[in-house]
Design an enzyme around this catalytic site. Structure first.
Site, PDB file in Angstrom:
ATOM      1  N   SER A 294       0.835  -1.193   0.000  1.00 15.73           N
ATOM      2  CA  SER A 294       0.000   0.000   0.000  1.00 15.73           C
ATOM      3  C   SER A 294       0.884   1.263   0.000  1.00 15.73           C
ATOM      4  O   SER A 294       1.716   1.430  -0.887  1.00 15.73           O
ATOM      5  CB  SER A 294      -0.961  -0.055   1.192  1.00 15.73           C
ATOM      6  OG  SER A 294      -1.933   0.964   1.125  1.00 15.73           O
TER       7      SER A 294
ATOM      8  N   ASP B   1      -9.571  -3.792  -5.720  1.00 17.38           N
ATOM      9  CA  ASP B   1      -8.895  -2.907  -4.778  1.00 17.38           C
ATOM     10  C   ASP B   1      -9.455  -1.492  -4.890  1.00 17.38           C
ATOM     11  O   ASP B   1      -9.201  -0.791  -5.872  1.00 17.38           O
ATOM     12  CB  ASP B   1      -7.392  -2.900  -5.074  1.00 17.38           C
ATOM     13  CG  ASP B   1      -6.584  -2.184  -4.007  1.00 17.38           C
ATOM     14  OD1 ASP B   1      -7.181  -1.443  -3.203  1.00 17.38           O
ATOM     15  OD2 ASP B   1      -5.353  -2.362  -3.983  1.00 17.38           O
TER      16      ASP B   1
ATOM     17  N   HIS C 127      -7.043  -5.708  -0.956  1.00 15.11           N
ATOM     18  CA  HIS C 127      -5.955  -4.791  -0.627  1.00 15.11           C
ATOM     19  C   HIS C 127      -5.281  -5.189   0.683  1.00 15.11           C
ATOM     20  O   HIS C 127      -4.054  -5.229   0.771  1.00 15.11           O
ATOM     21  CB  HIS C 127      -6.516  -3.364  -0.530  1.00 15.11           C
ATOM     22  CG  HIS C 127      -5.470  -2.324  -0.327  1.00 15.11           C
ATOM     23  ND1 HIS C 127      -4.762  -1.756  -1.362  1.00 15.11           N
ATOM     24  CD2 HIS C 127      -5.008  -1.736   0.813  1.00 15.11           C
ATOM     25  CE1 HIS C 127      -3.910  -0.862  -0.880  1.00 15.11           C
ATOM     26  NE2 HIS C 127      -4.035  -0.831   0.434  1.00 15.11           N
TER      27      HIS C 127
END
Length: 325
Positions: A139, A271, A300
């Site tokens: 991320s 996502d 995610h």
């Protein structure tokens, strides 16, 4: 496999002073000091995991264990928390080095730029300069990874994996459109509300709530952060999130182009932080790059239930590189 990982793989927890801030580092494998430990042969490579936001290194323990096992237990796998996201227990010793004690204080260490410098400060003070590195960013950790490559190109990074990478247009993503007003415009309302609700709450009740939530999310382990509901930590995570929405806008194509041969991008099909169109755009702009689209509907937050699948992908990709170590 899970029970084997839990029972047999050593994970050492340390709280260190890094950039003037206490920082949790979880070290998978027998290597705890890459400079001075003479009890085991020093490895030639470190696998270094940089988490998303919130930056709780404990959430990545099952993933680190899986990766350590899949790389034949030959290389340390370390995970670092973000500055200000994890507090040391009162009885826990915080380790210092002379380099960190003499280092300049990192400006705005809880913000986007400060968190990048925080990771670089750790590598400078705790990892030998001749140590080869595999960086794994998840991320916003992917954004940090690219920035680390840009700022210190002399790092001996042989591969970098950007997992579900939030490296562009964060505020325009489906989740970003929701998070931006909350984190940028109503941030202080969140701070005050969190403080008023959580500060008076007895520690036993907070611990029970945290354990239950972590169990439901499949994130409970021996290093579960029981201070995850500390207003200080939540405020720092929200502060970082607000800067992400405002500053992670344009993809850094120059850095990607310069380091493309060592980068692997792994995008999700479901996502809401980096939708499929972001994958299609970067794939079109860098057709020769190792840019992959997950075909397994992994979310995610892969660390909740898909540690093994993502670790398998990385270990397979590293086989040729690690065989030369």
């Amino acid at each position: 496999m899970d029970s084997e990982l839990k029972e047999e793989i050593p994970v050492h927890e340390e709280f260190i002073l890094c950039g003037g801030v206490e920082t949790q580092v979880l070290k998978c494998g027998p290597w705890t000091d890459l400079f001075n430990d003479q009890s085991v042969k020093r490895p030639k490579l470190l696998i270094f995991i940089i988490p998303g936001n919130p930056g709780f290194s404990a959430f990545y323990v099952p993933f680190a264990k899986a990766l350590y096992s899949l790389t034949n237990r030959c290389f340390p796998v370390w995970t670092i928390s973000h500055a200000g996201h994890v507090l040391a227990p009162k009885d826990k010793k915080i380790l210092t080095t002379s380099e960190d004690s003499n280092a300049q204080e990192i400006k705005d260490i809880y913000g986007l730029n400060g968190q990048i410098e925080h990771k670089l400060a750790f590598l400078r003070t705790h990892v030998p300069k001749d140590m080869k590195l595999v960086l794994i960013g998840h991320s916003i950790g992917s954004y940090f990874t690219l920035q680390m490559l840009k700022r210190v190109p002399e790092l001996l990074v042989i591969r970098a994996f950007l997992l579900f990478p939030t490296i562009e247009r964060m505020s325009e993503s489906p989740n970003g459109r929701i998070a931006t007003p909350l984190l940028c415009w109503f941030r202080y309302v969140l701070y005050v509300t969190g403080y008023l609700l959580l500060k008076p709450c007895p520690e036993k009740i907070k611990s029970l709530l945290i354990r239950r939530c972590l169990q439901l999310m499949n994130l409970e382990n021996e290093f579960s952060p029981l201070n995850v509901l500390e207003p200080f930590c939540l405020a720092n995570a929200a502060y970082l999130g607000g800067q992400e929405m405002m500053e992670v806008v344009k993809r850094d194509d120059e850095t990607i182009k310069e380091h493309l041969c060592k980068l692997t991008f792994y995008y999700g099909t479901i996502d809401p932080w980096c939708p499929k169109e972001y994958y299609e755009d970067i794939k079109k702009d860098f057709p020769e790059g190792d840019i992959r689209l997950c075909e397994k509907n992994i979310p995610h937050a892969f660390i909740t239930h898909f540690n093994q699948e993502v670790a398998n992908m990385i270990a397979d990709s590293l086989k040729d590189d690690l065989s030369k170590m």
